[in-house]
Design a protein around this motif. Structure first.
Motif, PDB file in Angstrom:
ATOM      1  N   ASN A  98       0.823  -1.228   0.000  1.00  0.00           N
ATOM      2  CA  ASN A  98       0.000   0.000   0.000  1.00  0.00           C
ATOM      3  C   ASN A  98       0.852   1.270   0.000  1.00  0.00           C
ATOM      4  N   MET A  99       1.959   1.231  -0.698  1.00  0.00           N
ATOM      5  CA  MET A  99       2.851   2.394  -0.655  1.00  0.00           C
ATOM      6  C   MET A  99       2.278   3.587  -1.423  1.00  0.00           C
ATOM      7  N   HIS A 100       1.429   3.353  -2.403  1.00  0.00           N
ATOM      8  CA  HIS A 100       0.794   4.480  -3.085  1.00  0.00           C
ATOM      9  C   HIS A 100      -0.075   5.271  -2.118  1.00  0.00           C
ATOM     10  N   GLU A 101      -0.895   4.552  -1.332  1.00  0.00           N
ATOM     11  CA  GLU A 101      -1.785   5.225  -0.403  1.00  0.00           C
ATOM     12  C   GLU A 101      -0.992   5.973   0.672  1.00  0.00           C
ATOM     13  N   ALA A 102       0.040   5.315   1.211  1.00  0.00           N
ATOM     14  CA  ALA A 102       0.855   5.955   2.247  1.00  0.00           C
ATOM     15  C   ALA A 102       1.554   7.199   1.708  1.00  0.00           C
ATOM     16  N   SER A 103       2.093   7.089   0.499  1.00  0.00           N
ATOM     17  CA  SER A 103       2.801   8.226  -0.108  1.00  0.00           C
ATOM     18  C   SER A 103       1.838   9.355  -0.449  1.00  0.00           C
ATOM     19  N   SER A 104       0.636   9.003  -0.877  1.00  0.00           N
ATOM     20  CA  SER A 104      -0.357  10.008  -1.259  1.00  0.00           C
ATOM     21  C   SER A 104      -0.830  10.812  -0.057  1.00  0.00           C
ATOM     22  N   TYR A 105      -0.837  10.196   1.123  1.00  0.00           N
ATOM     23  CA  TYR A 105      -1.192  10.947   2.331  1.00  0.00           C
ATOM     24  C   TYR A 105      -0.130  11.994   2.658  1.00  0.00           C
ATOM     25  N   LEU A 106       1.136  11.656   2.433  1.00  0.00           N
ATOM     26  CA  LEU A 106       2.197  12.633   2.701  1.00  0.00           C
ATOM     27  C   LEU A 106       2.073  13.825   1.753  1.00  0.00           C
ATOM     28  N   VAL A 107       1.815  13.539   0.474  1.00  0.00           N
ATOM     29  CA  VAL A 107       1.632  14.626  -0.497  1.00  0.00           C
ATOM     30  C   VAL A 107       0.379  15.421  -0.153  1.00  0.00           C
ATOM     31  N   GLY A 108      -0.701  14.705   0.143  1.00  0.00           N
ATOM     32  CA  GLY A 108      -1.943  15.379   0.508  1.00  0.00           C
ATOM     33  C   GLY A 108      -1.791  16.239   1.748  1.00  0.00           C
ATOM     34  N   GLY A 109      -0.903  15.837   2.655  1.00  0.00           N
ATOM     35  CA  GLY A 109      -0.638  16.649   3.831  1.00  0.00           C
ATOM     36  C   GLY A 109      -0.045  17.992   3.473  1.00  0.00           C
ATOM     37  N   THR A 110       0.884  17.994   2.524  1.00  0.00           N
ATOM     38  CA  THR A 110       1.484  19.255   2.106  1.00  0.00           C
ATOM     39  C   THR A 110       0.487  20.100   1.318  1.00  0.00           C
ATOM     40  N   LEU A 111      -0.342  19.471   0.508  1.00  0.00           N
ATOM     41  CA  LEU A 111      -1.391  20.216  -0.197  1.00  0.00           C
ATOM     42  C   LEU A 111      -2.406  20.797   0.788  1.00  0.00           C
ATOM     43  N   THR A 112      -2.703  20.054   1.838  1.00  0.00           N
ATOM     44  CA  THR A 112      -3.593  20.572   2.884  1.00  0.00           C
ATOM     45  C   THR A 112      -2.982  21.814   3.525  1.00  0.00           C
ATOM     46  N   ALA A 113      -1.688  21.761   3.791  1.00  0.00           N
ATOM     47  CA  ALA A 113      -0.988  22.918   4.369  1.00  0.00           C
ATOM     48  C   ALA A 113      -1.068  24.121   3.432  1.00  0.00           C
ATOM     49  N   VAL A 114      -0.879  23.875   2.140  1.00  0.00           N
ATOM     50  CA  VAL A 114      -0.945  24.952   1.146  1.00  0.00           C
ATOM     51  C   VAL A 114      -2.314  25.615   1.158  1.00  0.00           C
ATOM     52  N   ASP A 115      -3.361  24.811   1.068  1.00  0.00           N
ATOM     53  CA  ASP A 115      -4.708  25.388   1.016  1.00  0.00           C
ATOM     54  C   ASP A 115      -5.075  26.089   2.316  1.00  0.00           C
ATOM     55  N   GLU A 116      -4.590  25.570   3.433  1.00  0.00           N
ATOM     56  CA  GLU A 116      -4.889  26.197   4.718  1.00  0.00           C
ATOM     57  C   GLU A 116      -4.318  27.610   4.772  1.00  0.00           C
ATOM     58  N   VAL A 117      -3.117  27.779   4.225  1.00  0.00           N
ATOM     59  CA  VAL A 117      -2.476  29.090   4.230  1.00  0.00           C
ATOM     60  C   VAL A 117      -3.052  29.992   3.135  1.00  0.00           C
ATOM     61  N   LEU A 118      -3.183  29.468   1.939  1.00  0.00           N
ATOM     62  CA  LEU A 118      -3.572  30.324   0.825  1.00  0.00           C
ATOM     63  C   LEU A 118      -5.077  30.583   0.755  1.00  0.00           C
ATOM     64  N   SER A 119      -5.848  29.877   1.554  1.00  0.00           N
ATOM     65  CA  SER A 119      -7.264  30.228   1.699  1.00  0.00           C
ATOM     66  C   SER A 119      -7.453  31.309   2.755  1.00  0.00           C
ATOM     67  N   GLY A 120      -6.354  31.640   3.465  1.00  0.00           N
ATOM     68  CA  GLY A 120      -6.419  32.685   4.477  1.00  0.00           C
ATOM     69  C   GLY A 120      -6.746  32.212   5.870  1.00  0.00           C
ATOM     70  N   ASN A 121      -6.851  30.884   6.059  1.00  0.00           N
ATOM     71  CA  ASN A 121      -7.188  30.366   7.396  1.00  0.00           C
ATOM     72  C   ASN A 121      -6.037  30.531   8.385  1.00  0.00           C
ATOM     73  N   ARG A 122      -4.803  30.347   7.895  1.00  0.00           N
ATOM     74  CA  ARG A 122      -3.618  30.443   8.758  1.00  0.00           C
ATOM     75  C   ARG A 122      -2.521  31.197   8.003  1.00  0.00           C
ATOM     76  N   ASP A 123      -1.570  31.717   8.758  1.00  0.00           N
ATOM     77  CA  ASP A 123      -0.401  32.335   8.145  1.00  0.00           C
ATOM     78  C   ASP A 123       0.649  31.291   7.771  1.00  0.00           C
ATOM     79  N   HIS A 124       0.816  30.298   8.650  1.00  0.00           N
ATOM     80  CA  HIS A 124       1.841  29.271   8.461  1.00  0.00           C
ATOM     81  C   HIS A 124       1.203  27.894   8.613  1.00  0.00           C
ATOM     82  N   ALA A 125       1.822  26.881   7.995  1.00  0.00           N
ATOM     83  CA  ALA A 125       1.376  25.500   8.191  1.00  0.00           C
ATOM     84  C   ALA A 125       2.564  24.570   8.067  1.00  0.00           C
ATOM     85  N   LEU A 126       2.551  23.513   8.885  1.00  0.00           N
ATOM     86  CA  LEU A 126       3.665  22.566   8.974  1.00  0.00           C
ATOM     87  C   LEU A 126       3.175  21.155   8.710  1.00  0.00           C
TER      88      LEU A 126
END
Length: 385
Positions: A98-126
């Motif tokens: 299941n390495m595709h699913e595990a890897s996709s969560y890591l990428v999705g985590g960074t995309l989540t951080a991007v949208d959280e910041v660029l939607s204006g919800n937060r200034d920073h995301a980790l």
């Protein structure tokens, strides 16, 4: 100045696991998270659950053939020869279920951080689960399957049309991200790393400056083996500020590998925790100076998972949340819980004692070489302004 911050986390990040003997162990993320919780700087309202990246999002950078190969590998359907063609099934990047699913969560985590910041919800995301900077368009490498930073920057360019400054302080050169944007003038990459003369991936020379319209937007500082705190921090801070002033980014993305520490078993740099206190402070300052605070940070390398990585990564969050790194004693609750599992004595303090650093006979020579690299970079930025 500090700003609102979000901490992307899910237990699913721990499913990115090659085998019990492999040095890349995502338990580091859990250790850092729990250290922050016991230090009372991470709370339930700070945590943002990630999502899986879709195939279409992965394909912003990766070839579909590669994505399908990763899927087949995780299902046990990829032949050994096919795997090697895509960098899968190697000693560095073994195949796991299941390495595709595990890897996709890591990428999705960074995309989540991007949208959280660029939607204006937060200034920073980790997203400490991210930072897999060696992944290529159609090949896995160096413990990295999908390259979350490359996908996220492509996503930022497509969805938000912003200029991105990517800063990589991992001891290994951020090759996958550099090559992904080597011809793109809207993405500036800066990597400070141990010279490739001794260390994987062997790239990241000062003359790697980009091509076509991207020429002049790739910067590298391949510092010498055994570099210590003063030299590392001088060249990092000076170069980062000069590059930010030259490029004037809309958003900063940082990769925070924690393998420049002298305890790290896979590199030859000789830093202490002082480096990891300062690295996020400079990123935080530049984000507020040029980007109205917009800063996305990821994890990365770091293979002393008990003594170094939890403290180093926790300091990124501490700076995001409070504007300052933590000081003083490590919470006893965290030490008591994890000392049972740790094969080494866990640190008692956020800082390192002076005896941690080895004596380096060539220290003055190393510092001089690193300064020459820095002066070459500064001279170059002045010619292209």
């Amino acid at each position: 100045m500090s700003g609102s911050a979000g901490f992307v986390f899910s237990e699913d990040f721990l499913k990115y696991r090659f085998n019990d003997e492999h040095p890349f162990n995502q338990k580091r993320v859990l250790l850092a998270k729990e250290l922050l919780e016991t230090n009372d700087t991470l709370h339930v309202q700070d945590i943002i659950p990630p999502r899986m990246a879709t195939d279409e999002e992965l394909a912003l950078f990766h070839d579909y053939d590669f994505i399908h190969a990763v899927k087949r590998g995780g299902e046990g359907l990829l032949s050994e020869d096919e795997g090697y063609e895509y960098g899968l099934g190697t000693e560095d990047t073994p195949i796991f279920a299941n390495m595709h699913e595990a890897s996709s969560y890591l990428v999705g985590g960074t995309l989540t951080a991007v949208d959280e910041v660029l939607s204006g919800n937060r200034d920073h995301a980790l997203n400490l689960g991210g930072g897999l900077h060696h992944g290529f368009q159609r090949k896995a490498a160096g413990f990295c399957i999908y390259n979350d930073s490359a996908v996220a920057i492509k996503y930022i360019r497509k969805k938000y049309d912003l200029k991105v400054l990517y800063v990589d302080t991992d001891a290994h050169h951020g090759d996958g991200v550099q090559w992904a944007f080597y011809d793109d003038p809207n993405v500036c990459t800066f990597s400070i790393h141990e010279t490739g003369r001794y260390l994987f991936p062997g790239t990241g020379n000062v003359n790697e400056r980009g091509i076509k319209h991207g020429h002049g937007y790739s910067f590298n500082l391949p510092i010498d083996a055994f570099t210590q705190d003063e030299s590392f921090l001088h060249v990092y801070e000076t170069a980062f500020k000069e590059i930010a002033e030259f490029f004037k980014p809309d958003i900063i993305v940082t990769q925070n590998g924690a393998d420049a520490h002298c305890f790290d078993p896979l590199t030859h740099l000789c830093g202490s925790m002082r480096i990891f206190d300062q690295i996020p402070l400079v990123a935080h300052e530049m984000a507020h100076q040029y980007c109205n605070g917009k800063w996305i940070a990821t994890g990365g390398g770091g293979y002393d998972m008990w003594r170094v990585v939890p403290r180093a990564w926790a300091q990124v969050w501490n700076v995001m949340k409070t504007g300052e790194p933590a000081k003083g004693s490590i919470p006893k609750e965290w030490i008591t819980k994890w000392q049972i599992d740790s094969p080494v004595d866990l640190p008692l303090f956020w800082h390192d004692n002076s005896e941690v650093l080895p004596d380096i006979p060539r220290k003055a020579e190393i510092t001089e070489k690193n300064d020459k690299l820095l002066q070459s970079l500064l001279k170059y930025t002045k010619t292209i302004k």
